[in-house]
Motif scaffolding. Structure first.
Motif, PDB file in Angstrom:
ATOM      1  N   ARG A 270       0.893  -1.075  -0.012  1.00  0.00           N
ATOM      2  CA  ARG A 270       0.007   0.122  -0.026  1.00  0.00           C
ATOM      3  C   ARG A 270       0.809   1.164   0.008  1.00  0.00           C
ATOM      4  NH1 ARG A 270      -4.179  -3.027   3.204  1.00  0.00           N
ATOM      5  NH2 ARG A 270      -6.277  -2.853   1.810  1.00  0.00           N
ATOM      6  N   ILE A 271       2.063   1.350   0.960  1.00  0.00           N
ATOM      7  CA  ILE A 271       2.699   2.462   0.754  1.00  0.00           C
ATOM      8  C   ILE A 271       3.443   2.626  -0.409  1.00  0.00           C
ATOM      9  CG2 ILE A 271       5.116   3.227   1.865  1.00  0.00           C
ATOM     10  CD1 ILE A 271       4.099   1.749   4.397  1.00  0.00           C
ATOM     11  N   ARG A 272       3.996   1.670  -1.140  1.00  0.00           N
ATOM     12  CA  ARG A 272       4.792   1.764  -2.369  1.00  0.00           C
ATOM     13  C   ARG A 272       3.346   2.135  -3.542  1.00  0.00           C
ATOM     14  NH1 ARG A 272       9.044  -3.226  -2.351  1.00  0.00           N
ATOM     15  NH2 ARG A 272      10.416  -2.155  -1.039  1.00  0.00           N
ATOM     16  N   GLY A 273       2.155   1.889  -3.341  1.00  0.00           N
ATOM     17  CA  GLY A 273       1.202   2.290  -4.384  1.00  0.00           C
ATOM     18  C   GLY A 273       0.919   0.996  -5.393  1.00  0.00           C
ATOM     19  N   GLU A 274       1.539  -0.321  -5.082  1.00  0.00           N
ATOM     20  CA  GLU A 274       1.308  -1.359  -5.682  1.00  0.00           C
ATOM     21  C   GLU A 274      -0.098  -2.018  -5.744  1.00  0.00           C
ATOM     22  OE1 GLU A 274       4.521  -4.093  -4.622  1.00  0.00           O
ATOM     23  OE2 GLU A 274       6.123  -2.636  -5.052  1.00  0.00           O
ATOM     24  N   PRO A 275      -0.707  -2.285  -6.753  1.00  0.00           N
ATOM     25  CA  PRO A 275      -2.118  -2.951  -6.667  1.00  0.00           C
ATOM     26  C   PRO A 275      -2.040  -4.327  -6.100  1.00  0.00           C
ATOM     27  CG  PRO A 275      -0.677  -3.616  -8.665  1.00  0.00           C
ATOM     28  CD  PRO A 275       0.062  -2.716  -7.934  1.00  0.00           C
ATOM     29  N   LEU A 276      -2.960  -4.193  -5.213  1.00  0.00           N
ATOM     30  CA  LEU A 276      -3.400  -5.408  -4.414  1.00  0.00           C
ATOM     31  C   LEU A 276      -4.484  -6.457  -5.090  1.00  0.00           C
ATOM     32  CD1 LEU A 276      -3.939  -3.843  -0.801  1.00  0.00           C
ATOM     33  CD2 LEU A 276      -2.041  -5.218  -1.560  1.00  0.00           C
ATOM     34  N   LEU A 277      -4.473  -7.552  -4.738  1.00  0.00           N
ATOM     35  CA  LEU A 277      -5.388  -8.554  -5.345  1.00  0.00           C
ATOM     36  C   LEU A 277      -6.885  -7.967  -4.933  1.00  0.00           C
ATOM     37  CD1 LEU A 277      -3.927 -11.952  -4.225  1.00  0.00           C
ATOM     38  CD2 LEU A 277      -3.823 -11.178  -6.444  1.00  0.00           C
ATOM     39  N   PRO A 278      -7.914  -8.441  -6.011  1.00  0.00           N
ATOM     40  CA  PRO A 278      -9.346  -7.998  -5.699  1.00  0.00           C
ATOM     41  C   PRO A 278      -9.679  -8.694  -4.298  1.00  0.00           C
ATOM     42  CG  PRO A 278      -9.152  -9.599  -7.491  1.00  0.00           C
ATOM     43  CD  PRO A 278      -7.714  -9.149  -7.162  1.00  0.00           C
ATOM     44  N   SER A 279     -10.727  -8.222  -3.789  1.00  0.00           N
ATOM     45  CA  SER A 279     -11.185  -8.662  -2.381  1.00  0.00           C
ATOM     46  C   SER A 279     -12.632  -8.684  -2.050  1.00  0.00           C
ATOM     47  CB  SER A 279     -10.215  -8.095  -1.132  1.00  0.00           C
ATOM     48  OG  SER A 279     -10.884  -8.458  -0.065  1.00  0.00           O
ATOM     49  N   LYS A 280     -13.409  -9.429  -1.640  1.00  0.00           N
ATOM     50  CA  LYS A 280     -14.635  -9.269  -1.278  1.00  0.00           C
ATOM     51  C   LYS A 280     -14.792  -8.602   0.146  1.00  0.00           C
ATOM     52  CE  LYS A 280     -16.591 -12.980  -4.207  1.00  0.00           C
ATOM     53  NZ  LYS A 280     -17.082 -14.262  -4.275  1.00  0.00           N
ATOM     54  N   PHE A 281     -13.817  -8.469   0.831  1.00  0.00           N
ATOM     55  CA  PHE A 281     -13.549  -7.833   1.998  1.00  0.00           C
ATOM     56  C   PHE A 281     -12.584  -6.478   1.840  1.00  0.00           C
ATOM     57  CE2 PHE A 281     -12.498  -6.926   6.637  1.00  0.00           C
ATOM     58  CZ  PHE A 281     -13.755  -6.911   7.159  1.00  0.00           C
ATOM     59  N   ASP A 282     -12.872  -5.420   1.300  1.00  0.00           N
ATOM     60  CA  ASP A 282     -11.966  -4.670   1.104  1.00  0.00           C
ATOM     61  C   ASP A 282     -11.963  -3.471   2.049  1.00  0.00           C
ATOM     62  OD1 ASP A 282     -10.151  -2.801  -0.397  1.00  0.00           O
ATOM     63  OD2 ASP A 282     -11.246  -2.639  -1.972  1.00  0.00           O
ATOM     64  N   LEU A 283     -10.655  -3.071   2.649  1.00  0.00           N
ATOM     65  CA  LEU A 283     -10.472  -2.023   3.568  1.00  0.00           C
ATOM     66  C   LEU A 283     -10.664  -0.751   2.825  1.00  0.00           C
ATOM     67  CD1 LEU A 283      -8.183  -3.685   6.285  1.00  0.00           C
ATOM     68  CD2 LEU A 283     -10.550  -3.605   6.268  1.00  0.00           C
ATOM     69  N   GLY A 284     -10.322  -0.605   1.439  1.00  0.00           N
ATOM     70  CA  GLY A 284     -10.099   0.611   0.865  1.00  0.00           C
ATOM     71  C   GLY A 284      -9.408   1.586   1.635  1.00  0.00           C
ATOM     72  N   LYS A 285      -9.702   3.078   1.566  1.00  0.00           N
ATOM     73  CA  LYS A 285      -8.796   3.970   1.934  1.00  0.00           C
ATOM     74  C   LYS A 285      -8.341   3.867   3.414  1.00  0.00           C
ATOM     75  CE  LYS A 285     -12.613   7.251   3.280  1.00  0.00           C
ATOM     76  NZ  LYS A 285     -13.073   8.655   2.951  1.00  0.00           N
ATOM     77  N   TRP A 286      -9.001   3.095   4.230  1.00  0.00           N
ATOM     78  CA  TRP A 286      -8.663   2.838   5.522  1.00  0.00           C
ATOM     79  C   TRP A 286      -7.946   1.729   5.804  1.00  0.00           C
ATOM     80  CZ3 TRP A 286     -10.072   6.887   8.561  1.00  0.00           C
ATOM     81  CH2 TRP A 286     -11.106   7.389   8.177  1.00  0.00           C
ATOM     82  N   GLY A 287      -7.308   1.001   4.600  1.00  0.00           N
ATOM     83  CA  GLY A 287      -6.543  -0.182   4.714  1.00  0.00           C
ATOM     84  C   GLY A 287      -5.224   0.249   5.308  1.00  0.00           C
ATOM     85  N   LEU A 288      -4.228   1.263   4.952  1.00  0.00           N
ATOM     86  CA  LEU A 288      -3.289   1.537   5.561  1.00  0.00           C
ATOM     87  C   LEU A 288      -3.200   1.889   7.096  1.00  0.00           C
ATOM     88  CD1 LEU A 288      -0.166   1.661   5.054  1.00  0.00           C
ATOM     89  CD2 LEU A 288      -0.271   3.913   4.151  1.00  0.00           C
ATOM     90  N   PRO A 289      -4.020   2.877   7.315  1.00  0.00           N
ATOM     91  CA  PRO A 289      -4.142   3.088   8.630  1.00  0.00           C
ATOM     92  C   PRO A 289      -4.409   1.907   9.766  1.00  0.00           C
ATOM     93  CG  PRO A 289      -5.393   4.851   7.558  1.00  0.00           C
ATOM     94  CD  PRO A 289      -4.873   3.666   6.738  1.00  0.00           C
ATOM     95  N   ILE A 290      -5.295   1.207   9.354  1.00  0.00           N
ATOM     96  CA  ILE A 290      -5.686  -0.059  10.031  1.00  0.00           C
ATOM     97  C   ILE A 290      -4.701  -0.965  10.015  1.00  0.00           C
ATOM     98  CG2 ILE A 290      -7.041  -2.143   9.809  1.00  0.00           C
ATOM     99  CD1 ILE A 290      -9.370  -0.582   8.785  1.00  0.00           C
ATOM    100  N   ASN A 291      -3.803  -1.076   8.875  1.00  0.00           N
ATOM    101  CA  ASN A 291      -2.691  -2.003   8.977  1.00  0.00           C
ATOM    102  C   ASN A 291      -1.465  -1.553   9.790  1.00  0.00           C
ATOM    103  OD1 ASN A 291      -2.671  -2.752   5.342  1.00  0.00           O
ATOM    104  ND2 ASN A 291      -4.065  -3.648   6.980  1.00  0.00           N
ATOM    105  N   ILE A 292      -1.258  -0.440  10.099  1.00  0.00           N
ATOM    106  CA  ILE A 292      -0.206   0.423  10.784  1.00  0.00           C
ATOM    107  C   ILE A 292      -0.884   0.414  12.206  1.00  0.00           C
ATOM    108  CG2 ILE A 292       0.835   2.364  11.408  1.00  0.00           C
ATOM    109  CD1 ILE A 292       0.706   3.303   8.440  1.00  0.00           C
ATOM    110  N   ILE A 293      -1.907   0.617  12.617  1.00  0.00           N
ATOM    111  CA  ILE A 293      -2.176   0.486  14.019  1.00  0.00           C
ATOM    112  C   ILE A 293      -2.088  -1.091  14.442  1.00  0.00           C
ATOM    113  CG2 ILE A 293      -4.384   0.645  15.490  1.00  0.00           C
ATOM    114  CD1 ILE A 293      -5.331   2.993  13.772  1.00  0.00           C
ATOM    115  N   SER A 294      -2.427  -1.725  13.645  1.00  0.00           N
ATOM    116  CA  SER A 294      -2.281  -3.299  13.909  1.00  0.00           C
ATOM    117  C   SER A 294      -1.039  -3.614  14.260  1.00  0.00           C
ATOM    118  CB  SER A 294      -2.875  -4.339  12.703  1.00  0.00           C
ATOM    119  OG  SER A 294      -4.033  -3.956  12.233  1.00  0.00           O
ATOM    120  N   LEU A 295      -0.147  -3.144  13.532  1.00  0.00           N
ATOM    121  CA  LEU A 295       1.617  -3.245  13.672  1.00  0.00           C
ATOM    122  C   LEU A 295       1.893  -2.972  14.782  1.00  0.00           C
ATOM    123  CD1 LEU A 295       2.876  -3.072   9.791  1.00  0.00           C
ATOM    124  CD2 LEU A 295       2.399  -5.539  11.132  1.00  0.00           C
TER     125      LEU A 295
END
Length: 528
Positions: free
Chosen positions: A443-468
């Motif tokens: 996400r940080i590098r702006g690389e495409p992710l696989l399609p998902s039926k549970f997409d975190l969208g624009k909140w994906g990176l903040p959620i990932n960082i808080i998780s870490l």
């Protein structure tokens, strides 16, 4: 064998003609292969459908709810939080952990939707890590996952055996629990797990569905007597009294150490992902079952934790109970009856045994998947599916043998045994950290992710960082000693075992596995 030859041998057999199904209507569902989405996902990952997709949305939710058994785990492990933080530390610490794990679960659920495979974390790392390090990181996470789930079986079977010994002590006060008796009880529970994971494996969704009803009904069966009959501590003490029973010299430090007890109640939340190849419409169902498991079990656990703390009017007497299990002492104090406490504990015991059944099923699937990708020695043997049972029977038996041998440590030293199985929590947290880091990096590098039926969208990176951030915090305290000024016996040697596993896995990789293991990403079909 060259890498290309390994990949070719892995996918050369394609009995389902996956490519012809890319446009098939999802309404067509096969008990063996699932729907069109399942077939496309398996095709993209270069995997053959070898198990039956017996689980549906309700049954896999029941399966994951029983595995986590959070309210039961809260009662079984409350002694650690009470010793490190007191009742207020247990209540507020649990709530903090539950919120933190919400971000973790969301991150894992998204990856489970992108790549619904029994491999779980090691597969996700292979697909999302930078190409320069995907193979080794995936291999390492695979080993950590195997270690984590194998020791989880040992942990749950030990806790169940401990409850049996507590029951005997409750009914026969002259009984003195012996370590060797605890080990035999572990073996007896493992025998039950083996039975349900082999001969009754096709009925496992139904069985776990029945147990989840007991899980929910049992919650009220325990909660209501505690509310109605128990003496209650003052609310201001329950919610506001933080204690340092272990004498760390700092109450905030004690509370932080106590958080690992609540954290262990949520470790394994991705269990449904390891059953993905037995779930219909897995890309949609698995992430939602993970989120509902977190929310449902998390709330049940918090309510039970608050109730339990109100019933602990004397913390020291509960911690030093002759029954060896604090919640049995609380049940006995509440009901004033051996029969009443026995009935409530038996309910807990049944759920614990079937949680162990589910844990064994999960770790056998994870081991099978890693063996299928040639990540373990004798991978051809452990990566097989039994032709009639349609389960990874060899992986189930290996799990049984591993835990049987591991339980022998308990005869010599229960402390050493608990330290060994505590490795599993650190291993699982590490697998979460690495897999979430990989998707965050993309996400940080702006690389495409696989399609998902549970997409975190624009909140994906903040959620990932808080998780870490939260995961690293918990990971650090899993290696903390069990008491201040530790001796050789009270020192937490998990860090030594953890390091030894990583070193041995690395040595095996560089001398052997790197010539056989290419990582799941090499099997994927990029056009699907």
């Amino acid at each position: 064998m060259a890498d290309k030859e390994i990949v070719q041998s892995h996918v050369e057999h394609d009995p389902y003609n996956y490519n012809s199904e890319a446009g098939e209507d999802d309404a067509f569902i096969s008990e063996k292969d699932g729907n069109a989405s399942d077939r496309r996902d398996m095709a993209r990952m270069g995997k053959r459908q070898e198990t039956r997709r017996n689980f549906r949305h309700v049954t896999i939710l029941g399966f994951t709810m029983v595995i986590l058994s959070t309210w039961e785990a809260q009662l079984a492990t409350a002694v650690f939080a009470l010793s490190n933080g007191g009742t207020a530390g247990l209540i507020w610490g649990y709530l903090i952990v539950m919120v933190g794990f919400g971000f973790i679960v969301a991150s894992l659920a998204e990856m489970a939707s992108m790549a619904p495979t029994s491999g779980g974390q090691y597969h996700w790392v292979s697909e999302f890590a930078p190409p320069s390090c995907q193979r080794f990181l995936s291999y390492l996470v695979g080993w950590l996952g195997v270690l984590g789930w194998q020791t989880a079986t040992a942990t749950v079977s030990y806790l169940a055996g401990n409850q049996v010994q507590g029951l005997v002590k409750l009914n026969y006060p002259s009984y003195e629990a012996k370590a060797w008796q605890g080990t035999l009880l572990i073996w007896a529970i493992l025998a039950i797990c083996l039975l349900f994971n082999t001969f009754f494996s096709k009925r496992l969704p139904l069985i776990e569905g029945v147990i989840v009803i007991l899980h929910v009904a049992g919650f009220f069966a325990v909660l209501i007597p505690l509310w109605v009959m128990a003496d209650r501590a003052p609310a201001k003490d329950v919610f506001g009294l933080f204690q340092d029973q272990m004498e760390w010299g700092s109450v905030p430090l004690a509370v932080m150490i106590g958080l690992t007890g609540a954290g262990s109640s949520f470790v394994g939340i991705e269990a449904g992902a390891h059953m993905a190849e037995e779930v219909r419409d897995a890309a949609y169902v698995i992430p939602r079952s993970m989120m509902w498991t977190w929310l449902g079990n998390g709330l049940l656990g918090w309510v039970m934790g608050v109730t339990f703390c109100f019933c602990v009017t004397d913390t020291l007497s509960v911690l030093t109970t002759p029954f060896g299990v604090p919640f049995i002492q609380v049940f006995y104090n509440t009901t004033g009856s051996v029969g009443g406490a026995t009935g409530m504990t038996c309910l807990m015991l049944v759920i614990a045994i079937f949680a162990c059944v589910a844990v064994m099923a999960t770790n056998s699937r994870q081991l099978f998947a890693f063996a299928r990708d040639k990540g373990v020695p004798f991978s051809g043997f452990f990566g097989q599916i039994h032709p009639t049972l349609e389960i990874p029977a060899n992986a189930v038996v290996l799990t049984l043998i591993f835990v049987l041998l591991l339980s022998l440590i308990n005869i010599g030293s229960t402390t050493a045994f608990m330290q060994v199985i505590s490795l599993g929590v650190a291993a699982m947290l590490t697998s979460y950290i690495i897999s979430i880091s990989c998707v965050a990096l993309k996400r940080i590098r702006g690389e495409p992710l696989l399609p998902s039926k549970f997409d975190l969208g624009k909140w994906g990176l903040p959620i990932n960082i808080i998780s870490l951030v939260f995961l690293v915090f918990l990971w650090f305290f899993t290696f903390w000693p069990s008491a201040p000024h530790p001796t050789v016996e009270t020192m937490n040697w998990a860090v030594l075992g953890y390091g030894a596993v990583i070193i041995l896995a690395s040595i095996y990789y560089f001398f052997r596995a790197r010539h056989r293991y290419v990582g799941p990403v090499e099997y994927t079909r990029k056009g699907l």
